[in-house]
Design an enzyme around this catalytic site. Sequence first.
Site, PDB file in Angstrom:
ATOM      1  N   ARG A 251       0.835  -1.208   0.000  1.00 27.10           N
ATOM      2  CA  ARG A 251       0.000   0.000   0.000  1.00 27.10           C
ATOM      3  C   ARG A 251       0.866   1.254   0.000  1.00 27.10           C
ATOM      4  O   ARG A 251       2.041   1.236   0.390  1.00 27.10           O
ATOM      5  CB  ARG A 251      -0.930   0.018   1.219  1.00 27.10           C
ATOM      6  CG  ARG A 251      -0.222   0.089   2.564  1.00 27.10           C
ATOM      7  CD  ARG A 251      -0.141   1.498   3.121  1.00 27.10           C
ATOM      8  NE  ARG A 251       0.725   1.552   4.293  1.00 27.10           N
ATOM      9  CZ  ARG A 251       1.988   1.899   4.246  1.00 27.10           C
ATOM     10  NH1 ARG A 251       2.546   2.192   3.106  1.00 27.10           N
ATOM     11  NH2 ARG A 251       2.735   1.957   5.337  1.00 27.10           N
TER      12      ARG A 251
ATOM     13  N   GLU B 277       0.141   9.946   8.281  1.00 28.13           N
ATOM     14  CA  GLU B 277       1.288   9.151   8.710  1.00 28.13           C
ATOM     15  C   GLU B 277       1.432   9.125  10.227  1.00 28.13           C
ATOM     16  O   GLU B 277       1.337  10.171  10.889  1.00 28.13           O
ATOM     17  CB  GLU B 277       2.569   9.712   8.082  1.00 28.13           C
ATOM     18  CG  GLU B 277       3.537   8.652   7.624  1.00 28.13           C
ATOM     19  CD  GLU B 277       2.915   7.769   6.551  1.00 28.13           C
ATOM     20  OE1 GLU B 277       2.569   6.612   6.862  1.00 28.13           O
ATOM     21  OE2 GLU B 277       2.783   8.231   5.407  1.00 28.13           O
ATOM     22  N   HIS B 278       1.659   7.931  10.767  1.00 25.14           N
ATOM     23  CA  HIS B 278       1.907   7.738  12.201  1.00 25.14           C
ATOM     24  C   HIS B 278       0.730   8.199  13.062  1.00 25.14           C
ATOM     25  O   HIS B 278       0.925   8.737  14.158  1.00 25.14           O
ATOM     26  CB  HIS B 278       3.186   8.472  12.637  1.00 25.14           C
ATOM     27  CG  HIS B 278       4.439   7.785  12.192  1.00 25.14           C
ATOM     28  ND1 HIS B 278       4.960   6.692  12.836  1.00 25.14           N
ATOM     29  CD2 HIS B 278       5.270   8.037  11.149  1.00 25.14           C
ATOM     30  CE1 HIS B 278       6.069   6.306  12.222  1.00 25.14           C
ATOM     31  NE2 HIS B 278       6.270   7.094  11.179  1.00 25.14           N
TER      32      HIS B 278
ATOM     33  N   GLY C  19       8.772   1.164   2.920  1.00 26.31           N
ATOM     34  CA  GLY C  19       7.621   1.935   3.380  1.00 26.31           C
ATOM     35  C   GLY C  19       6.350   1.633   2.621  1.00 26.31           C
ATOM     36  O   GLY C  19       5.363   2.369   2.730  1.00 26.31           O
TER      37      GLY C  19
ATOM     38  N   SER D 242       4.854  -1.401   2.868  1.00 25.71           N
ATOM     39  CA  SER D 242       4.155  -2.420   3.644  1.00 25.71           C
ATOM     40  C   SER D 242       4.348  -3.843   3.142  1.00 25.71           C
ATOM     41  O   SER D 242       3.427  -4.648   3.166  1.00 25.71           O
ATOM     42  CB  SER D 242       2.651  -2.081   3.693  1.00 25.71           C
ATOM     43  OG  SER D 242       2.036  -2.711   4.767  1.00 25.71           O
TER      44      SER D 242
ATOM     45  N   ASP E 119      -2.005  -0.849   7.640  1.00 21.14           N
ATOM     46  CA  ASP E 119      -1.429  -1.658   6.569  1.00 21.14           C
ATOM     47  C   ASP E 119      -2.258  -2.910   6.298  1.00 21.14           C
ATOM     48  O   ASP E 119      -2.553  -3.253   5.148  1.00 21.14           O
ATOM     49  CB  ASP E 119       0.003  -2.065   6.929  1.00 21.14           C
ATOM     50  CG  ASP E 119       0.920  -0.875   7.121  1.00 21.14           C
ATOM     51  OD1 ASP E 119       0.518   0.238   6.743  1.00 21.14           O
ATOM     52  OD2 ASP E 119       2.027  -1.052   7.656  1.00 21.14           O
TER      53      ASP E 119
ATOM     54  N   ASN F  98      13.936  -1.056   8.430  1.00 18.52           N
ATOM     55  CA  ASN F  98      13.124  -2.161   8.941  1.00 18.52           C
ATOM     56  C   ASN F  98      12.555  -1.766  10.291  1.00 18.52           C
ATOM     57  O   ASN F  98      13.298  -1.611  11.264  1.00 18.52           O
ATOM     58  CB  ASN F  98      13.990  -3.424   9.060  1.00 18.52           C
ATOM     59  CG  ASN F  98      13.178  -4.656   9.407  1.00 18.52           C
ATOM     60  OD1 ASN F  98      12.209  -4.580  10.155  1.00 18.52           O
ATOM     61  ND2 ASN F  98      13.575  -5.795   8.879  1.00 18.52           N
ATOM     62  N   LYS F  99      11.229  -1.576  10.345  1.00 16.93           N
ATOM     63  CA  LYS F  99      10.592  -1.136  11.599  1.00 16.93           C
ATOM     64  C   LYS F  99      10.906  -2.054  12.767  1.00 16.93           C
ATOM     65  O   LYS F  99      11.143  -1.613  13.883  1.00 16.93           O
ATOM     66  CB  LYS F  99       9.074  -1.059  11.425  1.00 16.93           C
ATOM     67  CG  LYS F  99       8.593   0.107  10.616  1.00 16.93           C
ATOM     68  CD  LYS F  99       7.084   0.231  10.676  1.00 16.93           C
ATOM     69  CE  LYS F  99       6.371  -0.905  10.011  1.00 16.93           C
ATOM     70  NZ  LYS F  99       4.914  -0.689   9.922  1.00 16.93           N
TER      71      LYS F  99
END
Length: 456
Positions: free
Chosen positions: A40, A46-47, A141, A143, A188, A231-232
């Site tokens: 997506r 955002e956030h 970013g 997803s 997401d 990488n989150k």
Amino acid sequence: MATRNKKTRNAVICRLKNLKTAFEDKYGESPLFYTCAPGRVNLIGEHIDYCGYSVLPMAIEQNILAAVSVNNSGMIQLANINPQYKDYKVSCSEDIAINKDDPKWYYYFLCGVKGIQEKFGIPRLAGMSCVVDGSIPPSSGLSSSSALVCCAGLLTMEANQKSLSKVALAEICAKCERYIGTEGGGMDQSISFLAEKGTAKLIEFHPLRATDVKLPEGAVFVISNCCKEMNKAASSHYNIRVVECRIATKMLAHHRGLDPSKVSKLSQVQTELNASLEEMLAMVEEVFHPEPYTREEICKLLSITSEKFSTEVLSANTQQETHFKLYQRSKHVYGEAARVMSFKSVCDSEPVDAIRLLGDLMNQSHVSCRDLYECSCPELDQLVDICLKSGAVGSRLTGAGWGGCAVSMVPSKKVESFLKAVRDAYYTPDPRRAAMEKQSLFVSKPAGGAALFLED
């Protein structure tokens, strides 16, 4: 599976043929069925999903595909088309363990498996053989990790002969991705399941629902990858922001006489106070100082012990943090929530200058992400600046940030010149970026959501 045009359809057919061949080479049999889940792009918002606020994403054509067979082997066997991702297998009778400290690709897959197992209380899962193929650039970013979780959840449900609605699947996959350590809000997974071809979606939470948002004629969205990966799950940047918003929530609640222990999201304070977003922004200015807050200051203001702060407010990978930016984070969240609603209002009302208005909102969003939420990076800021100079009316980071992609709104008539200008200014001068350019710069249209289809 829906496809948009001949070129796209041919690309999907080619990937499926390659996936089937890889499956047969790996396991010596044909797959029983396939699942796919799209990535997506978040147009704005955002956030703020983990703060309880609506977001406005659309699914993209890039997706995660999986070929699956079901058997009595007592094992779940995983393989990936990409050789850099190693094979993995686990016994169906074992408790599925997910290592938060080592976020390998197969742990994301196992998040989806574990989520379905726990939802239905399945003591022993069906044996499965799977091969996965992804066209979403990783750590960009867009997803890719959540699409993998959703794909795995969908195929595990099918393999074990269970049934759920798309909404229920989205909610389960949002929760189970937290096994890998990412405290996401559900955007997401929601768009991956609830997306429909041709339309963006306003995703609302509590309860989860998706509303069509018709994008204006005369402009397209172009995605460009800054080629810096993030990488989150492998970094605490993301979860620190979640915690800062949680602390800000409790501080605002305490200031207005609410019970801080009863709220954890900034949207809940607004709801409890029956206030507007403008009033919440004014409250942020009134309550918080711009300088970072220390642990000691927060504990004193909330009248809690340091131990309680660690166990009830901080997350596992933020225990070492000593300073927290509450003013900046809450100001971004309330401002971004207002921009989402303005974006949808412009799309709904279709004013003559809709494209300019939406572009302005996207630009404001990037500035807020950069300056208040501090989730951009020099590469993204450079790319956004190039996009605006190349003809975009609006450009902003999309996804968690700290790397990954920008999304730009470009007048349809300027698309070709825009792509060339961005290619020449950002990708061509750098050999590494130039090698990645084909999968890093592309026009995006709203794609359909996750799907399951049988082998012919």
